[in-house]
Write a protein that holds these residues in place. Structure first.
Motif, PDB file in Angstrom:
ATOM      1  N   LEU A   1     -10.754  10.609   3.145  1.00 13.73           N
ATOM      2  CA  LEU A   1     -11.425   9.310   3.291  1.00 13.73           C
ATOM      3  C   LEU A   1     -11.210   9.185   4.866  1.00 13.73           C
ATOM      4  O   LEU A   1     -10.541   9.863   5.414  1.00 13.73           O
ATOM      5  CB  LEU A   1     -10.213   8.195   2.881  1.00 13.73           C
TER       6      LEU A   1
ATOM      7  N   GLY B   1      -9.896   4.411   4.773  1.00 16.06           N
ATOM      8  CA  GLY B   1      -8.310   3.925   4.429  1.00 16.06           C
ATOM      9  C   GLY B   1      -7.742   3.360   6.052  1.00 16.06           C
ATOM     10  O   GLY B   1      -8.335   3.391   7.049  1.00 16.06           O
TER      11      GLY B   1
ATOM     12  N   VAL C   1      -6.659   1.261   0.703  1.00 13.62           N
ATOM     13  CA  VAL C   1      -8.188   1.613   1.051  1.00 13.62           C
ATOM     14  C   VAL C   1      -8.751  -0.023   1.184  1.00 13.62           C
ATOM     15  O   VAL C   1      -8.423  -0.872   0.773  1.00 13.62           O
ATOM     16  CB  VAL C   1      -8.699   1.971  -0.297  1.00 13.62           C
TER      17      VAL C   1
ATOM     18  N   GLU D   1      -4.282   8.160  -4.746  1.00 13.76           N
ATOM     19  CA  GLU D   1      -4.201   6.860  -4.781  1.00 13.76           C
ATOM     20  C   GLU D   1      -2.837   6.602  -5.530  1.00 13.76           C
ATOM     21  O   GLU D   1      -2.265   7.625  -6.506  1.00 13.76           O
ATOM     22  CB  GLU D   1      -5.427   6.287  -5.845  1.00 13.76           C
TER      23      GLU D   1
END
Length: 200
Positions: A4, A44, A66, A107
């Motif tokens: 990310l 992020g 996120v 996650e």
């Protein structure tokens, strides 16, 4: 695990909370262009542990959230971004800033709601609203004591963590919570400690 683009900030973003950014630094303007070109307009957000938001070289916490872009405007001189906090992430590895920060992340599990937690959630709300009312007597607060919360109790629990008038280190600890009960319990504890510091 996924990669990310990352935006280290001087504040903590919680799930279900809005984020407003004024983006003017070149590396983050490039990042936003890349984010908007991707299938999912997400990045992020982590708290800066040491250092500054501008110029790079900061040290960052390894847990974040996120953010999904919901609105964009481009007045002269900067880009205005509105995003919404979604799921929590753990940083597994920071990658090269190319030219903006990016990381391999995983996650974290959603915290599960149990209706037996309603009394604890109600107590947390009372404690937070009282602290906001007291804090507003000393300094201007971003959230009013009567701010409306979601009717979804799990969402409301994260909202209480976000609006409690506590410092960013306490907020990072709240973001790390491993259960909904632990989150609400710690919201009460850190908010009551903050209230004591106000002289209540």
């Amino acid at each position: 695990m996924t990669t990310l683009p990352m935006f280290p900030l001087g504040s903590v973003l919680f799930p279900h909370m809005p984020l407003h950014l004024r983006v003017f630094e070149q590396r983050y303007l490039i990042m936003m262009a890349r984010v908007l070109d991707a299938d999912a307009a997400v990045f992020g957000v982590v708290l800066i542990e040491r250092g500054q938001e501008v110029g790079g070289g900061e040290h960052r916490f390894g847990i974040g959230t996120v953010a999904r872009i919901t609105q964009l405007e481009a007045p002269e001189g900067f880009v205005g971004v509105v995003a919404q906090g979604e799921r929590r992430i753990e940083v597994l590895e920071w990658l090269d800033d190319d030219p903006h920060p990016q990381a391999s992340v995983r996650e974290l599990a959603e915290l599960e709601w149990d209706d037996e937690l309603f009394p604890l959630r109600e107590r947390a709300e009372r404690v937070v609203r009282r602290a906001l009312a007291l804090a507003s007597e000393f300094t201007e607060q971003p959230w009013a004591p009567d701010v409306e919360l979601s009717g979804d109790p799990a969402v409301a629990a994260w909202q209480l963590a976000a609006i409690a008038p506590v410092g960013p280190l306490d907020q990072v600890e709240l973001l790390r919570s491993e259960s909904m009960e632990a989150l609400l319990t710690r919201v009460i504890e850190v908010t009551e400690a903050a209230t004591d510091s106000f002289g209540a």
